[in-house]
Write an enzyme that holds these catalytic residues in place. Structure first.
Site, mmCIF file in Angstrom:
data_model
loop_
_atom_site.group_PDB
_atom_site.id
_atom_site.type_symbol
_atom_site.label_atom_id
_atom_site.label_comp_id
_atom_site.label_asym_id
_atom_site.label_seq_id
_atom_site.Cartn_x
_atom_site.Cartn_y
_atom_site.Cartn_z
ATOM 1 N N TYR A 100 -6.594 -11.264 5.136
ATOM 2 C CA TYR A 100 -7.710 -10.689 5.911
ATOM 3 C C TYR A 100 -8.909 -10.306 5.042
ATOM 4 C CZ TYR A 100 -5.666 -6.107 4.638
ATOM 5 O OH TYR A 100 -5.156 -5.039 3.971
ATOM 6 N N GLU A 101 -8.729 -10.271 3.732
ATOM 7 C CA GLU A 101 -9.870 -10.020 2.844
ATOM 8 C C GLU A 101 -10.689 -11.290 2.629
ATOM 9 O OE1 GLU A 101 -8.863 -7.456 -0.781
ATOM 10 O OE2 GLU A 101 -6.914 -8.009 0.010
ATOM 11 N N HIS A 153 -4.501 -0.339 -2.800
ATOM 12 C CA HIS A 153 -3.893 -1.477 -3.496
ATOM 13 C C HIS A 153 -4.464 -1.517 -4.907
ATOM 14 C CE1 HIS A 153 -2.226 -3.161 0.247
ATOM 15 N NE2 HIS A 153 -3.299 -2.617 0.778
ATOM 16 N N SER A 156 0.802 -1.225 0.000
ATOM 17 C CA SER A 156 0.000 0.000 0.000
ATOM 18 C C SER A 156 0.836 1.277 0.000
ATOM 19 C CB SER A 156 -0.965 0.000 1.186
ATOM 20 O OG SER A 156 -0.304 -0.380 2.356
ATOM 21 N N MET A 171 0.721 -7.053 8.035
ATOM 22 C CA MET A 171 -0.300 -8.072 7.742
ATOM 23 C C MET A 171 -0.067 -8.773 6.396
ATOM 24 S SD MET A 171 -3.626 -5.858 8.873
ATOM 25 C CE MET A 171 -3.602 -4.844 10.366
ATOM 26 N N SER A 172 1.176 -8.824 5.956
ATOM 27 C CA SER A 172 1.403 -9.419 4.626
ATOM 28 C C SER A 172 2.806 -10.023 4.564
ATOM 29 C CB SER A 172 1.256 -8.335 3.547
ATOM 30 O OG SER A 172 2.301 -7.392 3.645
ATOM 31 N N ALA A 181 3.633 -1.939 4.148
ATOM 32 C CA ALA A 181 3.518 -0.916 5.189
ATOM 33 C C ALA A 181 3.572 -1.643 6.528
ATOM 34 C CB ALA A 181 2.192 -0.189 5.053
ATOM 35 N N HIS A 229 -6.331 3.354 9.130
ATOM 36 C CA HIS A 229 -5.889 2.959 7.783
ATOM 37 C C HIS A 229 -5.543 4.208 6.974
ATOM 38 C CE1 HIS A 229 -5.375 0.434 4.326
ATOM 39 N NE2 HIS A 229 -6.370 0.990 3.663
ATOM 40 N N HIS A 268 -4.966 -9.828 0.310
ATOM 41 C CA HIS A 268 -4.559 -10.160 1.672
ATOM 42 C C HIS A 268 -5.396 -11.314 2.221
ATOM 43 C CE1 HIS A 268 -3.146 -6.006 1.211
ATOM 44 N NE2 HIS A 268 -2.221 -6.319 2.095
ATOM 45 N N ASN A 272 3.558 4.122 10.766
ATOM 46 C CA ASN A 272 3.007 4.566 12.057
ATOM 47 C C ASN A 272 3.776 3.877 13.177
ATOM 48 O OD1 ASN A 272 1.364 2.156 10.848
ATOM 49 N ND2 ASN A 272 1.114 1.969 13.069
HETATM 50 N N1 HPA Z 1 0.001 -3.078 12.469
HETATM 51 C C1 HPA Z 1 -0.221 -3.998 11.527
HETATM 52 N N2 HPA Z 1 -0.126 -3.742 10.217
HETATM 53 C C2 HPA Z 1 0.228 -2.503 9.856
HETATM 54 C C3 HPA Z 1 0.474 -1.487 10.788
HETATM 55 C C4 HPA Z 1 0.355 -1.786 12.168
HETATM 56 O O1 HPA Z 1 0.565 -0.952 13.061
HETATM 57 N N3 HPA Z 1 0.799 -0.364 10.091
HETATM 58 C C5 HPA Z 1 0.754 -0.703 8.776
HETATM 59 N N4 HPA Z 1 0.409 -1.983 8.617
#
Ligand code: HPA
Length: 288
Positions: free
Chosen positions: A100-101, A76, A45, A224-225, A128, A260, A98, A248
C-alpha cells in the site's frame, strides 16, 4: 517505431519488475557479522519491541543494504539486526515495506529472498491484524494455520528464474512450527489462538460488510501484509510460521472506529508478551 521495437516495448510493459539480486545484500551483511542465523523474523508494526530480546551483533539500516527498500510507515523501524535470541542466532528484519506504500511485491518480498540466500531455513512472519473471530480480543495472538489472499496480486507473477513458479501452498504454515508457537504463547502467558489470516491490500480499513463477508469465507483475522512474504518464502523452500497480534476488533465487530494510532498503541501494550513469546519460540532452535 518499427514493428520489432514496438514488440520489444510491449513485452517490457507486460513483464513484472525483476527482483534485485540478493547476493550483493548477503555479501554486505556478511561483512558486518560472522553469525550464521538459523531463524529469520520479520517484525511487523506491533512487534518492533521484540528487538529488545536480541543480543545484537550487527545492526544495519535497511537503506544501507543493497536492494532493500526503505520503509516509510510509522511503527516500522526499517533495520536489519543479526544477533542471538538466547543461544539461537537470528536475523531480525525489523519493519517492512508494504504494497500500500506503492512498493512492488518484488520489493516487499526482497528481504525474504535475502534471508533465504543467507542460508536461513525458517522464517517467522509477524503482523498486526484486526480480529474477525468473535472469540478474539485486542492483545491476543493468532498463530496462522492458513491464509486467504485477497490482495488481488501475487508476488510470483512475472517472476522468472530457476525457482518454481507454481508453488504448492497446501501447507504454507509449517504444522510443527505452529505447535511450537502455541507452546511458546502458553509459556509467555499470552492468549494464543490458531486461525486463518486474510490479506487485503489496504491502506483503508475494511467496511463492516467486507468483514461479514470475510467471516463467511473462513477468515479469523484481517491484515495488510505477510501473504506475499509467505508465498515467496515457500518458493525459496523456507519453513514458514506466522504470528498476528490482534490489535483491534475488525470493522463493525466493535463500537469504535479503527485508527492507525489505536493499532500501534495496542501493539505497544502487547510488546512484553510478544517478546517473551518469541524468546520461547527461538529457544526451540539449535544454537548454531
Ligand atoms: N484491518 C486491516 N489491517 C489491520 C487491521 C484491520 O482491522 N488491524 C491491524 N492491521
Amino acid at each position: 517505431m518499427s514493428l520489432n521495437a514496438k514488440n520489444r516495448s510491449a513485452s517490457r510493459r507486460k513483464s513484472a519488475p525483476a527482483s534485485p539480486d540478493p547476493a550483493a545484500a548477503v555479501r554486505f551483511i556478511r561483512r558486518h557479522t560472522r553469525l550464521q542465523p538459523v531463524l529469520a523474523m520479520v517484525l511487523g508494526s506491533s512487534f518492533r519491541e521484540v528487538e529488545a530480546v536480541c543480543d545484537v551483533d550487527a545492526e544495519i539500516p535497511f537503506n544501507r543494504v543493497p536492494g532493500l527498500p526503505a520503509t516509510g510507515v510509522e511503527g516500522h523501524a526499517g533495520r536489519l539486526l543479526v544477533g542471538r535470541v538466547g543461544p539461537t542466532p537470528v536475523l531480525m528484519l525489523s519493519g517492512r515495506c508494504h504494497f500500500y506504500e506503492g512498493h512492488t511485491l518484488a520489493d516487499v518480498t526482497f528481504p525474504v529472498r535475502v534471508a533465504a540466500a543467507l542460508g536461513v531455513e525458517t522464517l517467522l512472519l509477524t503482523n498486526a491484524a484486526g480480529g474477525i473471530n468473535p472469540r478474539f480480543r485486542p492483545g491476543d495472538f493468532m498463530i496462522l494455520r492458513d491464509h486467504i489472499n485477497l490482495m488481488g496480486v501475487n508476488p510470483l507473477c512475472g517472476c522468472g528464474g530457476p525457482l518454481p513458479r507454481f508453488v504448492d501452498l497446501s501447507e504454507a504454515y509449517d504444522p510443527e512450527l505452529q505447535r511450537r508457537l502455541r507452546t511458546a504463547a502458553r509459556q509467555a502467558g499470552a492468549r494464543g489462538h490458531a486461525g486463518v489470516y486474510l490479506a487485503v491490500s489496504g491502506p483503508s480499513y475494511e467496511t463492516p460488510a467486507e468483514i461479514r463477508a470475510f467471516a463467511r469465507l473462513g477468515a479469523d483475522a484481517v491484515g495488510m501484509s505477510t501473504v506475499p512474504e509467505t508465498i515467496v518464502a515457500r518458493q525459496c523452500g523456507l519453513r514458514v510460521a506466522g504470528l498476528s497480534c490482534i490489535t483491534n476488533l475488525a470493522a463493525g465487530r466493535g463500537n469504535t472506529a479503527i485508527s492507525h494510532e489505536e493499532v500501534l498503541e495496542a501493539g505497544r501494550r502487547a510488546a512484553r508478551q510478544a517478546g517473551e513469546l518469541i524468546r520461547h519460540f527461538a529457544a526451540t532452535f539449535p544454537s548454531g
